[in-house]
Design a protein around this motif. Structure first.
Motif, PDB file in Angstrom:
ATOM      1  N   ASP A  87      35.125  51.057  25.679  1.00  0.00           N
ATOM      2  CA  ASP A  87      34.963  49.701  26.202  1.00  0.00           C
ATOM      3  C   ASP A  87      36.338  49.076  26.345  1.00  0.00           C
ATOM      4  N   ALA A  88      36.563  48.387  27.473  1.00  0.00           N
ATOM      5  CA  ALA A  88      37.908  47.882  27.730  1.00  0.00           C
ATOM      6  C   ALA A  88      37.877  46.644  28.614  1.00  0.00           C
ATOM      7  N   ARG A  89      38.952  45.877  28.510  1.00  0.00           N
ATOM      8  CA  ARG A  89      39.228  44.786  29.439  1.00  0.00           C
ATOM      9  C   ARG A  89      40.287  45.297  30.397  1.00  0.00           C
ATOM     10  N   ILE A  90      40.005  45.267  31.716  1.00  0.00           N
ATOM     11  CA  ILE A  90      40.981  45.793  32.669  1.00  0.00           C
ATOM     12  C   ILE A  90      41.429  44.698  33.633  1.00  0.00           C
ATOM     13  N   ARG A  91      42.608  44.930  34.213  1.00  0.00           N
ATOM     14  CA  ARG A  91      43.158  44.032  35.233  1.00  0.00           C
ATOM     15  C   ARG A  91      43.641  44.878  36.396  1.00  0.00           C
ATOM     16  N   LEU A  92      43.217  44.509  37.594  1.00  0.00           N
ATOM     17  CA  LEU A  92      43.717  45.182  38.787  1.00  0.00           C
ATOM     18  C   LEU A  92      44.989  44.500  39.277  1.00  0.00           C
ATOM     19  N   LEU A  93      45.914  45.293  39.802  1.00  0.00           N
ATOM     20  CA  LEU A  93      47.112  44.727  40.390  1.00  0.00           C
ATOM     21  C   LEU A  93      46.746  43.850  41.576  1.00  0.00           C
ATOM     22  N   ALA A  94      47.570  42.826  41.811  1.00  0.00           N
ATOM     23  CA  ALA A  94      47.316  41.935  42.935  1.00  0.00           C
ATOM     24  C   ALA A  94      47.380  42.676  44.269  1.00  0.00           C
ATOM     25  N   ASP A  95      48.173  43.752  44.312  1.00  0.00           N
ATOM     26  CA  ASP A  95      48.264  44.547  45.537  1.00  0.00           C
ATOM     27  C   ASP A  95      47.600  45.915  45.371  1.00  0.00           C
ATOM     28  N   ALA A  96      46.625  46.000  44.459  1.00  0.00           N
ATOM     29  CA  ALA A  96      45.904  47.267  44.268  1.00  0.00           C
ATOM     30  C   ALA A  96      45.333  47.741  45.600  1.00  0.00           C
TER      31      ALA A  96
END
Length: 477
Positions: free
Chosen positions: A277-286
């Motif tokens: 289980d995780a909290r993820i963040r996508l790059l703004a330019d993903a």
């Protein structure tokens, strides 16, 4: 009494041919390019290693990473062990594509200490150098390295090297000491054999110490052996503390039984997992949107594996979004709560984002389940009292089990238990036998079980009024 000097790990980052390896050699006197192919092609392919002692006496392990996009997997195997980053940008070219991707990776891993070395300053005029430095300052804005010192240097003339070393010394002095009272973890990044000595693994030691003669376990395979010898910066030591590159000579395990991505630790406390289980963040330019059941490459520690996504609180994640996910892994990895990781698109390969582990051994979750999201947010906060309270709401546990499952130090667990007992929330079930640990449970749970047992016994006596009582095993079942 001999005082052991503090140690830190500093790693390079930056675009190919911007002078990372040349700078490391100029600082340390050690060529980090160890492979014949690297020397022939004059390009770093795999991780390289060097070391130096700073003016304060602090010892620094240096990890030199490849800058070419084809070798980003090797870069990711080294970056997880950084205490601080040395971002290298060539003055004659300025920030380039891999500069930006490496910086994004440092930001996703929350590496907050760093220096930017503007290399090859001898090749450009002052006006051009100023333009590159201004562009770099703009590039760093909004990242964990915003405000990092920029130091123009030349590995050829030596200009700026003394300032770089002094700045590095000052920066590392602000870092908190590495915790040394936990259990050791060493993510393996190299495995080889030495004639007459046998299997040797190297990596960055974290969380706890290692000693010669100690029994160790290689995970996820579960192979056990013993430490035959330890080295730090090619010096033999009897004990190795966290915070530096460490070479471990192992007896009892063949070199073929270990590979990059494995974890060396002590037996009995870590369990491999195939669900996180995780909290993820996508790059703004993903370069992609993530949807339910999408596949990504997970890079954690020095390991990598294909993972399938369960989006827990969103229909999809677009560039710049954050969200709760469960990662279902193709092969087992070793992870603990708080470990950070990188996610990449398998094909065509590109960095998508990253995140932090909040539970390394979760059950399967239903999507959009409010109680699950509330639990994940509690785990993310990481307050020992809250974590222990939550764990004991599920079932009774002893101190060792709580320490292992919550990835907390034993004294933090003990303090939390003491606080919860003082508040009357939990009680201790002391075993009558000395070898059985004390169990802790929530008082509400005990009262609920007592009520259920009374009802069960009442029902039993109503059915069998002539019997003396209900057998203990029947009640337990």
């Amino acid at each position: 009494m001999t005082v052991t000097p503090p140690t830190s790990v500093v790693g390079t980052a930056g675009h190919v041919d911007h002078g990372k390896s040349t700078l490391v050699k100029a600082l340390t006197g050690i060529d980090p390019d160890r492979l014949r192919e690297e020397k022939e092609r004059e390009m770093t392919i795999d991780l390289g290693f060097a070391w130096l002692t700073l003016p304060s006496g602090r010892r620094v392990s240096m990890i030199d990473v490849p800058g070419h996009e084809r070798f980003i997997r090797n870069m990711l195997a080294g970056v997880g062990g950084f205490d601080a980053a040395l971002l290298v940008i060539a003055a004659d070219e300025g920030p380039m594509p891999q500069t930006r991707e490496h910086l994004a990776i440092l930001d996703l891993l929350e590496i907050r200490q760093g220096i930017v070395a503007i290399t090859k300053r001898d090749l450009v005029e002052p006006d051009w150098l100023e333009l590159v430095m201004n562009e770099t300052i703009e590039l760093l804005q909004g990242t964990t390295l915003e405000g990092a010192p920029l130091i123009p240097v030349s590995a050829i003339t030596g200009e700026g090297l003394a300032e770089l070393i002094q700045t590095l010394d000052t920066l590392l002095a602000t870092l908190p000491p590495h915790p040394a009272d936990g259990k050791p973890r060493l993510a393996v990044d190299r495995v080889f054999t030495i004639a007459g000595f046998g299997t040797v693994v190297t990596g960055t030691l974290r969380d706890g110490p290692l000693s010669v003669g100690q029994e160790i376990e290689i995970l996820p395979a579960g192979k056990r052996g013993r430490i035959r010898g330890l080295q730090r910066h090619r010096e033999k030591v009897e004990h190795a503390s966290p915070g530096a590159r460490t070479a471990v000579n192992i007896s009892g395990i063949a070199v073929e039984e270990i590979s990059r991505g494995d974890v060396l630790t002590i037996p009995g406390w870590l369990t491999p997992t195939q669900r996180i289980d995780a909290r993820i963040r996508l790059l703004a330019d993903a370069p992609a949107i993530l949807e339910q059941d999408d596949e990504v490459m997970l890079f954690i520690g020095t390991s990598e594996t294909l993972a399938q996504l369960t989006l827990l609180d969103a229909e999809k994640l677009t560039p710049g979004d954050t969200g709760w996910v469960q990662l279902r892994l193709r092969k087992p990895v070793v992870a603990v709560r708080g470990d950070r990781f990188i996610l990449r698109r398998p094909s065509p390969s590109a960095t998508l984002g990253g995140g932090v582990v909040v539970d390394a051994h979760p059950p399967r979750h239903r999507r959009f389940h409010l109680a699950t999201i509330a639990t994940l947010e509690l785990l993310a906060r990481g307050e020992p009292v809250e974590l222990v309270r939550h764990a004991l709401a599920e079932e009774p546990r002893d101190v060792a089990t709580l320490t292992r499952q919550l990835t907390l130090h034993e004294h933090h667990v003990a303090d939390a238990l003491e606080a919860l007992q003082a508040q009357g929330e939990i009680i201790a079930l002391v075993s009558p036998t000395p070898h059985t640990p004390t169990l802790y449970l929530q008082r509400e749970a005990l009262e609920a079980w007592r009520s259920r047992l009374v009802a069960l016994l009442a029902d039993y006596h109503q059915q069998y009024p002539l019997r003396r009582g209900m057998p203990k095993e029947a009640a337990r079942s």
